[in-house]
Design an enzyme around this catalytic site. Structure first.
Site, PDB file in Angstrom:
ATOM      1  N   SER A 297       0.632  -1.448   0.192  1.00  0.00           N
ATOM      2  CA  SER A 297      -0.117   0.043  -0.087  1.00  0.00           C
ATOM      3  C   SER A 297       1.248   1.159  -0.076  1.00  0.00           C
ATOM      4  CB  SER A 297      -1.063  -0.210   1.131  1.00  0.00           C
ATOM      5  OG  SER A 297      -0.270   0.787   2.301  1.00  0.00           O
ATOM      6  N   ASP A 298       0.261   2.384  -0.407  1.00  0.00           N
ATOM      7  CA  ASP A 298       0.972   3.543  -0.312  1.00  0.00           C
ATOM      8  C   ASP A 298       0.796   4.117   1.029  1.00  0.00           C
ATOM      9  OD1 ASP A 298       2.616   5.845  -1.093  1.00  0.00           O
ATOM     10  OD2 ASP A 298       1.293   6.296  -2.744  1.00  0.00           O
ATOM     11  N   ALA A 299       1.478   5.164   1.526  1.00  0.00           N
ATOM     12  CA  ALA A 299       1.596   5.369   2.697  1.00  0.00           C
ATOM     13  C   ALA A 299       0.305   6.207   3.180  1.00  0.00           C
ATOM     14  CB  ALA A 299       2.878   6.446   3.145  1.00  0.00           C
TER      15      ALA A 299
END
Length: 978
Positions: free
Chosen positions: A249-251
């Site tokens: 996942s992205d942050a």
């Protein structure tokens, strides 16, 4: 064997099977998975996976940034920005850059175990709109070129070992992500043709090549559904390879599913949906894994997911770690001579890497125009003026490492010619600020140069704090001259004589303390707001006004909801930057103006540009230089294109290069003086004005006529454009149908010097039945030829890749029968040779609407609609944009002997609209077939089926027009019966 020929018997492997490198990865992973407790497995789902001491497992972190060099971990070799690597059009060079970066990752990890081997790079989002703030991160606007370069870079990062990976690259950002404004809440409306032909195509090649460990979903939504729960991860991504890809996942994106997107009511529901969709590693709350662990446990307790969903994700993560050699020990492939153990020494900042950084920077330079000014002659140019705000800069961006060495244009040209032959002016305005209490002044700094303070233990540069060890600015009787740069849109930076930028730290005081603008929230930018008695100075990072408090400058504190009161300043201009540039230009035999952007200002992650225009201050500089000396070249050093039609017409030479890393200045100097014949090519269209661009959120490149593929206007500079100091002649082009398209082309260097040519092969389909690109890049090669040398180049391209498109009528790739044109040339607009190829076959079949009906999203053309999520899990529907009337066109619908009724599958959310919704059907001649009323269904995902009789039954093959009326209406599909 021993000397007598007997087989040597190895001692049995005494470690657990997961430690045995002789076993298949699957066997090792299953053994390790079985040894882990459920708590240990859940903990591994977070980005910062803890170690398991009882099994000898070290902690593991997903996510090492390495877009054009190792980032965020201190000094490293800095290569040109990704868009600059895209401008090289050279996959082999990009592969070597990836290999160098991978080697440096391993070498740096040997010194600092915090350096990760799961590399989040490259970015393969297409440069659809040049105003995108992260334009610098992508390779090109074309899916074929982007895929070719991404494949090359990931192959370099991965390494050539058949079993063990040097690093594990992750492609960013899945999918259709090309805007920063409201990026976590905006939805990209992507019709099936654009999805398959454009956005998926950029990812497909690198994944199929087997050099990719996984992907990262984007913050944004596609067709109303967040990318972190995208069904395309399963339906497309995982279908392209047998490899177990890891989805990271992205942050902060997992939390966004609830907090900003409001797609789910609880975080337990959100994390369960993400796991079911295929997300394996959750990057959330930085190093604090407790929230992710609690959410997974909550999802399990509520029965939202089974333990097998956790095991599937952990299995993929362990497979990646196994491929990286983590479990092998020194005796396994990763520790032996064929692995990566030897790269811990001597693979960092090597002479070979420095030479490669220079080569890449040279190949990235694009010569846009040249009326004979270039190349410069050292004998003819006794004095050279090097001017402009980037003339003595070597800028970094958010995803750069720290420079070990730097080369600015001024430094490189002074080294080449001698400092006495180079005249410099930065072109910034010299100003003073005066308050009622006195002149603004910068005190003498007695503190040591300690640099920025980093948050303890954090690898995130967003946690870097500003310096507070230097004294704040004061007011007094003696002014300090400040250098003012206007980066466009009123965004200013102010620099002290020490060359440090004015900045604001957490205590709110203004100091001359920053070496460069930077940080997640830039603290070095200001704007001047008009006031009857002068100007207010607003600090953009905090949004507050600057005031004088107790003799020092600081950001005024807010009083509850009220904004703090700012001090009124009078701005005194000591000297205009254009005046200094004009003086320097008048003294010189030639002028090089270096303008462009600071990668942290006015177009960066979180911030899109609003215009293609060059900042007004910089426009004044080149005009002043040219007025004083017609022998003026403008070098644009930037992360993105500009609309510079006036400069292109007025100046004898214009060049562009992305920020070129540590060797940027040397590379530019070598190009300017002809050591290197420039051969970079534009990886995206340069438009003449903002008016040439559609809305930034219009992702339908077919309908909006965007990118070189569909743009109907005249670009300032076309995709693939780039001049050189020599000339190339194209001979006959031939095309044959074999296993694919076999293309042959002869090219001769007919000019005065050696150089590279980038041979570009395009396909077009004149008279096609559906809107296809004007031309589409299908192959290319960068080739170096000596003066007078001739070469015959051969290309083989699969027919579907070259000539195919996504047939929405039948849900598949197809190649229509007909005659196609294949072109060879130096750009998408400079086509030198053309050949034709004929595809035989039956005519395209009409839509079998009586048998299959019509999926609403499979339209041929539309107006006033947006694609939305049919359910939260999968499927698309069509809704009216902005509650207006929506229209759909379905071509060539076969109604056979006659359709007697129509069924409408739709949802109608009464909370979003009050009037009845209708779906109307018409034929091309205006004949009304039916108007089906859709009653409220109780929610946007609550679908009903409405049947309407067709009093005038349509027969045969007809174009069908559908009109939607109703703001809360979602149309999923249509059915017809005889």
């Amino acid at each position: 064997m021993s000397d007598d020929g007997d087989l040597i018997t190895r001692p049995p492997f005494r470690d657990p099977p997961f430690r045995d490198p002789r076993l298949p990865v699957h066997t090792r992973v299953e053994d390790l998975l079985a040894r882990l407790t459920l708590d240990e497995r859940i903990a591994m789902l977070h980005q910062y996976a803890p170690g398991v001491e009882r099994l000898g497992l070290a902690p593991f972190r997903t996510g090492q940034e390495a877009l054009h060099g190792v980032a965020w971990m201190g000094p490293a070799t800095v290569f040109p920005q990704a868009v600059g690597l895209g401008a090289t059009w050279n996959p082999e060079l990009v592969r070597r850059v990836g290999e160098a970066v991978g080697r440096e990752v391993r070498a740096m990890r040997a010194r600092d175990p915090r350096v990760g081997l799961n590399v989040w790079s490259p970015t393969v989002n297409l440069l659809r709109d040049p105003r995108w703030g992260r334009n610098e991160e992508g390779y090109a606007e074309d899916p074929y070129l982007t895929s070719a370069l991404a494949t090359a870079y990931t192959r370099g990062l991965r390494g050539d070992h058949p079993e063990r990976w040097r690093t594990a690259p992750v492609l960013k950002h899945w999918l259709a992500h090309n805007n920063e404004t409201d990026r976590d809440t905006t939805s990209s409306s992507v019709r099936p043709r654009v999805l398959h032909e454009y956005d998926l195509a950029a990812f497909r090649g690198a994944v199929r090549a087997g050099a990719v460990a996984g992907v990262m979903p984007a913050y944004s939504l596609v067709n109303g559904r967040p990318n972190h729960v995208s069904p395309y991860l399963r339906e497309h991504l995982r279908s392209w390879t047998d490899q177990e890809l890891v989805v990271c996942s992205d942050a902060g994106a997992p939390s966004n599913l609830v907090d900003s997107e409001h797609y789910f009511d609880t975080h337990e529901e959100a994390i369960a949906a993400a796991l079911r969709a295929g997300v394996d590693s959750f990057t959330d709350h930085d190093q604090d894994a407790s929230k992710t662990i609690a959410r997974v446990r909550g999802a399990l307790e509520r029965g939202l997911i089974e333990v097998c969903a956790v095991d599937t994700a952990v299995r993929r993560l362990l497979g990646m770690r196994c491929a990286l050699g983590e479990f092998d020990g020194r005796e396994g492939p990763a520790g032996g001579p064929d692995g990566w153990a030897g790269e811990s020494d001597g693979a960092f900042d090597t002479p070979a890497h420095r030479a490669l950084a220079l080569e890449a920077a040279e190949q990235a330079v694009v010569l846009l125009t040249n009326d004979g000014l270039l190349p410069l002659s050292e004998s003819a140019v006794r004095t050279l003026a090097v001017v402009g705000p980037l003339a003595d800069e070597c800028k970094l961006d958010w995803y750069s490492g720290s420079l070990i060495r730097r080369s600015s244009p001024r430094e490189a040209l002074a080294e080449r010619l001698g400092a006495d032959r180079v005249v410099f002016a930065d072109g910034l305005d010299t100003v003073r600020l005066r308050a009622a209490a006195g002149w603004v002044r910068v005190p003498d700094a007695a503190a040591e140069d300690e640099g920025s303070a980093e948050a303890a233990g954090s690898l995130n540069p967003a946690h870097t704090a500003g310096r507070t060890d230097l004294p704040p600015l004061t007011v007094g009787d003696t002014p300090t001259d400040l250098s003012l740069a206007d980066w466009g849109g009123g965004v200013l930076t102010l620099r002290a004589p020490s060359r440090r930028y004015l900045t604001v730290a957490e205590d709110g005081f203004v100091r001359a303390a920053a070496e460069q603008p930077g940080g997640w929230v830039v603290q070095e930018t200001f704007t001047l707001e008009a006031h009857p008695d002068g100007h207010l100075l607003r600090h953009l990072g905090t949004g507050g006004y600057v005031c004088v408090a107790a003799g020092a400058l600081k950001v005024a504190e807010r009083d509850g909801a009220e904004e703090g009161t700012g001090t009124v300043f009078r701005l005194e201009v000591v000297e205009r930057g254009e005046d200094a540039v004009a003086r320097a230009a008048a003294r010189a035999d030639a002028v090089v103006v270096v303008a462009g952007n600071d990668p942290h200002i006015g177009g960066r992650e979180t911030e899109d540009r609003t215009t293609l225009a060059l900042p007004a201050q910089q426009q004044r500089l080149w005009r002043a230089a040219r007025a004083a000396n017609p022998r003026t070249a403008l070098v644009l050093t930037s992360s993105y294109p500009y609309a510079v039609a006036e400069a292109a017409d007025a100046l004898p030479a214009l060049l562009w290069t992305a920020h070129g890393g540590q060797a940027a200045g040397t590379a530019l100097a070598r190009v300017l003086f002809g050591d290197v014949s420039p051969a970079g090519r534009l990886p995206q269209t340069w438009y003449a004005s903002d008016h040439d661009l559609p809305d930034p959120l219009d992702y339908d490149i077919i309908a909006s006529r965007a990118t070189y593929l569909y743009f109907d206007g005249a670009p300032l500079f076309p995709f693939g454009h780039g001049l050189t100091y020599t000339a190339f002649t194209y001979g006959e082009l031939s095309v044959r149908r074999e296993a694919g398209l076999a293309v042959e082309c002869e090219v001769t260097n007919s000019g005065p010097c050696d150089g590279d040519e980038v041979v570009q092969i395009y396909a077009s389909a004149p008279g096609s039945r559906v809107p296809l690109p004007h031309r589409r890049l299908i192959a290319h090669r960068r080739v170096w030829l000596r003066r007078g040398e001739r070469v015959r180049l051969f290309f083989t391209v699969p027919v579907e890749d070259a000539l195919g498109f996504w047939d929405v009528a039948h849900g598949r790739w197809t190649v229509d029968p007909g005659t196609y044109e294949i072109h060879a040339g130096a750009s998408s607009a400079d086509l030198r040779a053309t050949a034709t190829v004929t595809v035989e076959g039956p005519p395209p079949a009409p839509r079998p609407v009586l048998r299959r009906g019509l999926e609403a999203a499979d339209f041929d053309a539309a107006d006033g609609i947006v694609l939305v999520d049919r359910t939260k899990v999968r499927g698309d529907a069509v809704a009216c944009r902005d509650d207006a009337v929506g229209r759909l066109l379905f071509r060539a619908c076969d109604f056979g002997a006659g359709a007697m009724s129509m069924t409408v599958e739709a949802a109608y959310d009464a909370d979003e609209a009050e009037d009845d919704a209708t779906v109307e059907a018409h034929l091309a001649d205006g004949t009304t077939l039916a108007a089906a009323a859709v009653p409220p269904t109780g929610g946007r995902y609550a679908y009903t089926t409405v049947r309407a009789a067709l009093p005038t039954p349509p027969t045969g093959v007809q174009d069908l027009h559908i009109t939607l009326r109703g703001g809360g209406l979602r149309l999923a599909r249509l059915g017809f019966s005889g």
